[in-house]
Design an enzyme around this catalytic site. Structure first.
Site, PDB file in Angstrom:
ATOM      1  N   GLU A 188      48.322  44.002  47.912  1.00 21.98           N
ATOM      2  CA  GLU A 188      48.076  42.788  48.687  1.00 21.98           C
ATOM      3  C   GLU A 188      49.275  41.835  48.645  1.00 21.98           C
ATOM      4  OE1 GLU A 188      45.302  39.858  47.230  1.00 21.98           O
ATOM      5  OE2 GLU A 188      44.381  39.590  49.181  1.00 21.98           O
ATOM      6  N   ARG A 247      51.944  36.461  37.823  1.00 22.64           N
ATOM      7  CA  ARG A 247      52.172  35.974  39.193  1.00 22.64           C
ATOM      8  C   ARG A 247      53.375  35.028  39.244  1.00 22.64           C
ATOM      9  NH1 ARG A 247      46.286  34.710  41.869  1.00 22.64           N
ATOM     10  NH2 ARG A 247      45.158  36.479  40.987  1.00 22.64           N
TER      11      ARG A 247
HETATM   12  N1  5AD Z   1      38.290  38.673  37.700  1.00 21.87           N
HETATM   13  C1  5AD Z   1      37.397  38.447  38.701  1.00 21.87           C
HETATM   14  N2  5AD Z   1      37.610  37.575  39.686  1.00 21.87           N
HETATM   15  C2  5AD Z   1      38.762  36.889  39.695  1.00 21.87           C
HETATM   16  N3  5AD Z   1      39.257  35.967  40.544  1.00 21.87           N
HETATM   17  C3  5AD Z   1      40.472  35.592  40.097  1.00 21.87           C
HETATM   18  N4  5AD Z   1      40.788  36.263  38.981  1.00 21.87           N
HETATM   19  C4  5AD Z   1      39.733  37.075  38.702  1.00 21.87           C
HETATM   20  C5  5AD Z   1      39.469  38.017  37.678  1.00 21.87           C
HETATM   21  N5  5AD Z   1      40.345  38.253  36.712  1.00 21.87           N
HETATM   22  C6  5AD Z   1      38.570  35.470  41.728  1.00 21.87           C
HETATM   23  C7  5AD Z   1      38.129  34.027  41.665  1.00 21.87           C
HETATM   24  C8  5AD Z   1      38.029  33.691  43.127  1.00 21.87           C
HETATM   25  C9  5AD Z   1      39.032  34.572  43.798  1.00 21.87           C
HETATM   26  C10 5AD Z   1      40.146  33.906  44.503  1.00 21.87           C
HETATM   27  O1  5AD Z   1      39.503  35.465  42.796  1.00 21.87           O
HETATM   28  O2  5AD Z   1      36.876  33.887  41.022  1.00 21.87           O
HETATM   29  O3  5AD Z   1      36.794  34.087  43.632  1.00 21.87           O
END
Ligand code: 5AD
Length: 485
Positions: free
Chosen positions: A171, A100
């Site tokens: 997105e 990112r």
């Molecule tokens: N796997 C699952 N959920 C994720 N989030 C961020 N990275 C991951 C990942 N690799 C989720 C966080 C939050 C949201 C913004 O994205 O837990 O709920």
């Protein structure tokens, strides 16, 4: 920099593209014509936009998790598990934080360390480091359509590799992936970077390949008034459509008051359509996404299921096209695959139970929808005025003036004057209007709503309410009341 909301010419786009593809070695494998042919070979049922259109026809809400790990074979297994055991309708690929921030060397080290330890040392899937071919292995190993979800201010190379890699939805946006995520990135630059991403998708559209695009709705995910996030979504839709994007999913993060949540999705749907039509984009398709609660979660897993299920209910009753699902591990960090699947199944249960109920036309919802739309019009029309009809110019000026102002955002280009708080029924209102260009009637409405709560709680309207509200759901409440109430 001289940003304008104008479609990039081929000359501008391809000159920039040369530089973009040199940002990392995997950029050199890209061939636009070959990628178009690859996208055309993807079966219809695996195209994101097709599945969304089906949900609109059937008046159902699709469910989608977030998920991403460092190793691609593990990532495939994770996504297969979420579609089999989690009953996910749509799949994600969540990108890691190094990618990112365009820190591909560190992502590479993360992949190597993950190989050594056989556990994920990155918090997502490093698409750019893997490149087109591995992305195709991932996207072709699954039954459902897959979307890239991230939070990248300069996502140009990521977009190139993602779409060539077989993802059919993407997105982000120049505002929504900057202001809530970054302190120093200039808004002019991120809008320009996202014009590039949207123009690339426009080129795919013109070549006969439709890619779904989703501006990131919830912004900071912390007590965001619907009128602010909805206005950003409308602006990002206009900017994307200008570059040739034809399939948009606009989003909103749950606030917790059911009437307001249903109204917010309503208002988002109606005004995105209205503003796109106003600028001649009648052929752009619009769907909606509802995000389950994006703020702090309870530690307790059962309590988390309560929060998740309430979000599922609101999404279904609002008739959102899809819902992004949280997990009972939200308070802890990246979830296990089992926790992720259990959040999905809880959501699926509620969604299918509520499938035949529709709250969008009940009178209280209609009244709230009208209020949100009136607020959005004040903001959007001022942005248009500041830009003399140009929404890119207007957006820069609006952030400078605080006409667009995202609560709790880290960006130094955000005024940070607007302060939200809940009213006595838990709807999000605005305690400090800052420089939002609201009419006197709207300003009075917010004042009165907060005064009602203050009277009930026997305390003055103050910043303490904001603090109490930020932590309330984690503690088991929606409205952060003083202990004496
Ligand atoms: N796997 C699952 N959920 C994720 N989030 C961020 N990275 C991951 C990942 N690799 C989720 C966080 C939050 C949201 C913004 O994205 O837990 O709920």
């Amino acid at each position: 920099m001289d940003i304008k909301n104008k479609k990039l010419t081929n000359e501008e786009f391809f000159a920039e593209r040369k530089e973009v593809l040199e940002q990392w070695r995997t950029g050199k494998d890209l061939n636009f014509e070959e990628a178009v042919a690859y996208q055309q070979s993807i079966p219809k049922e695996k195209r994101f936009g097709e599945k969304l259109a089906g949900a609109v026809r059937e008046k159902t809400t699709l469910i989608q998790p977030r998920a991403g790990v460092a190793l691609y074979d593990e990532h495939i297994k994770l996504l297969q598990y979420l579609e089999e055991e989690g009953e996910a309708d749509l799949l994600p690929t969540t990108v890691d934080s190094y990618t990112r921030l365009n820190r591909y060397n560190e992502a590479e080290t993360g992949i190597e360390k993950s190989r050594e330890t056989r556990r994920s040392m990155l918090n997502g899937f490093p698409i750019v480091n893997y490149g087109v071919n591995i992305c195709r292995i991932v996207t072709s190993s699954l039954k459902s359509p897959v979307q890239v979800r991230h939070g990248t201010p300069d996502a140009r190379l990521l977009t190139e590799i993602s779409i060539a890699g077989g993802f059919t939805s993407y997105e982000g946006g120049g505002i929504s992936y900057n202001i809530p995520y970054s302190k120093n990135h200039s808004l002019e630059k991120t809008i320009a970077h996202w014009q590039y991403a949207d123009r690339l998708i426009g080129l795919y559209e013109e070549a006969g390949v439709s890619i779904n695009r989703e501006p990131f709705g919830p912004l900071t995910g912390t007590l965001i008034p619907a009128c602010i996030s909805n206005s950003v979504a409308v602006i990002e839709s206009l900017l994307a459509a200008t570059q040739g994007v034809k399939d948009l999913t606009v989003g909103y993060g749950q606030c917790g008051n059911l009437i307001q949540d249903v109204a917010a999705i309503n208002a988002l749907n109606i005004l995105t359509r209205e503003y796109l039509d106003k600028f001649g984009f009648n052929d752009v398709r619009i769907t909606t996404v509802f995000h389950q609660w994006m703020g702090g979660f309870p530690q307790d897993e059962s309590k988390s299921f309560g929060v998740i299920s309430w979000g599922a209910a609101a999404a279904a009753l609002a008739k959102a096209t899809k819902v992004i699902v949280k997990t009972p591990h939200e308070a802890m960090g990246v979830p296990t695959k089992e926790a992720n699947a259990s959040g999905l199944r809880a959501t699926k249960q509620v969604i299918s139970m509520l499938k035949d109920q529709d709250f969008t036309t009940i009178p209280a919802v209609v009244a709230e929808t009208e209020m949100i739309m009136a607020e959005m019009r004040c903001i959007l029309d001022k942005v248009e005025e500041l830009g003399k009809g140009d929404y890119a110019v207007g957006t820069i000026a609006a952030f400078e003036a605080g006409v667009l102002d995202v609560p709790f955002a880290p960006s130094k280009f955000n005024a940070g004057k607007v302060m939200p708080a809940r009213d006595n029924s838990g709807a999000i209102r605005i305690l400090d209007i800052g420089n939002l260009p609201f009419s006197p009637a709207i300003v009075d409405f917010h004042k009165q709503k907060l005064a009602e709560r203050a009277a009930f709680e026997k305390r003055p309207v103050s910043f303490q309410m904001v603090i109490d509200d930020v932590y309330a759901i984690g503690k088991g409440f929606l409205v952060g009341r003083p202990k004496t109430v």
